[in-house]
Design a protein around this motif. Sequence first.
Motif, PDB file in Angstrom:
ATOM      1  N   LEU A  15       0.859  -1.183   0.000  1.00 17.32           N
ATOM      2  CA  LEU A  15       0.000   0.000   0.000  1.00 17.32           C
ATOM      3  C   LEU A  15       0.891   1.226   0.000  1.00 17.32           C
ATOM      4  N   LEU A  16       0.700   2.098  -0.985  1.00 20.84           N
ATOM      5  CA  LEU A  16       1.477   3.317  -1.091  1.00 20.84           C
ATOM      6  C   LEU A  16       0.554   4.520  -0.951  1.00 20.84           C
ATOM      7  N   GLY A  17       1.114   5.626  -0.469  1.00 17.71           N
ATOM      8  CA  GLY A  17       0.324   6.839  -0.388  1.00 17.71           C
ATOM      9  C   GLY A  17       0.646   7.657   0.840  1.00 17.71           C
ATOM     10  N   SER A  18      -0.085   8.763   0.988  1.00 11.11           N
ATOM     11  CA  SER A  18       0.082   9.669   2.114  1.00 11.11           C
ATOM     12  C   SER A  18      -1.276  10.234   2.498  1.00 11.11           C
ATOM     13  N   SER A  19      -1.373  10.685   3.743  1.00 13.85           N
ATOM     14  CA  SER A  19      -2.648  11.232   4.199  1.00 13.85           C
ATOM     15  C   SER A  19      -2.456  12.061   5.453  1.00 13.85           C
ATOM     16  N   THR A  20      -3.264  13.114   5.595  1.00 14.71           N
ATOM     17  CA  THR A  20      -3.435  13.779   6.879  1.00 14.71           C
ATOM     18  C   THR A  20      -4.446  12.971   7.675  1.00 14.71           C
ATOM     19  N   ALA A  21      -4.622  13.291   8.935  1.00 10.01           N
ATOM     20  CA  ALA A  21      -5.605  12.565   9.752  1.00 10.01           C
ATOM     21  C   ALA A  21      -5.990  13.377  10.975  1.00 10.01           C
ATOM     22  N   CYS A  22      -7.256  13.251  11.363  1.00  5.57           N
ATOM     23  CA  CYS A  22      -7.755  13.862  12.596  1.00  5.57           C
ATOM     24  C   CYS A  22      -8.681  12.864  13.282  1.00  5.57           C
TER      25      CYS A  22
END
Length: 297
Positions: A126-133
């Motif tokens: 799994l590749l990718g990036s993300s912000t999170a809250c």
Amino acid sequence: MLSVLSYGRLVARAVIGGLSQTDSRDYSLVTASCGFGKDFRKGILKKGMCYGDDACFIARHRSADVLGVADGVGGWRDYGVDPSQFSGTLMKTCERLVKEGRFIPSNPVGVLTTSYYELLQNKVPLLGSSTACIVVLDRQSHRLHTANLGDSGFLVVRGGEVVHRSDEQQHYFNTPFQLSIAPPGAEGAVLSDSPDAADSSSFDVQLGDIILTATDGLFDNMPDYMILQELKKLKNANYESVQQTARSIAEQAHVLAYDPNYMSPFAQFACDNGLNVRGGKPDDITVLLSIVAEYTD
């Protein structure tokens, strides 16, 4: 005139009386979701639903109500990677951990950390990036515990005013903190932050408090005063009212995002950084709107 001793007894009675009136009821969150992807399709929350590259979850456990939003970094699409896969999987994993009881309400960073490291160990690449809250309401203590990494975030509104809000985390203009998984050998070339870098906070909430959790597609297009105007439409704590207000907020942000003449918060921020920008910011938009209510089974 009261003697010092008499005054002390009165104060003691007042303190004891105040303690005896402590609210022993459990609280809960009545939460509804609405969102838009850039492709203009509006969605109603379903399990694992993503709004464009955004994702979210709403989960309940016997001790807490937990919700979260994540914004997949769209730049991965240039490399043939679907950005929604990372954000969606991150939120699904957080949701599963909560439902399995594998979390501590006072430690939302722990939910984010465990979920992220499960993704790192995933047998399927799994590749990718993300912000999170992540936002957690402890039902018994009436405390809200939050963790925010990047430029998604939350507002807490009481009596028509913002009383708490998350702090945006940016490395530099339009480059938020983010969780990432890079291809083998490219780890150093991809911006990646630790979940421990998330800004965390804890505070008491009251019945009737409104909590708005959203991705940057909302906050980049609607300033606080517009959001507060829309929240005035929320008249009670039933789900239908919350859902209608969430939809109203998301729809207005979506319209503003495509207005070329509107000086959006994003455009103002860009100008503050020396860029000549005007108009809304077309983006995926995810809104989770919650109101604190008395818990019922």
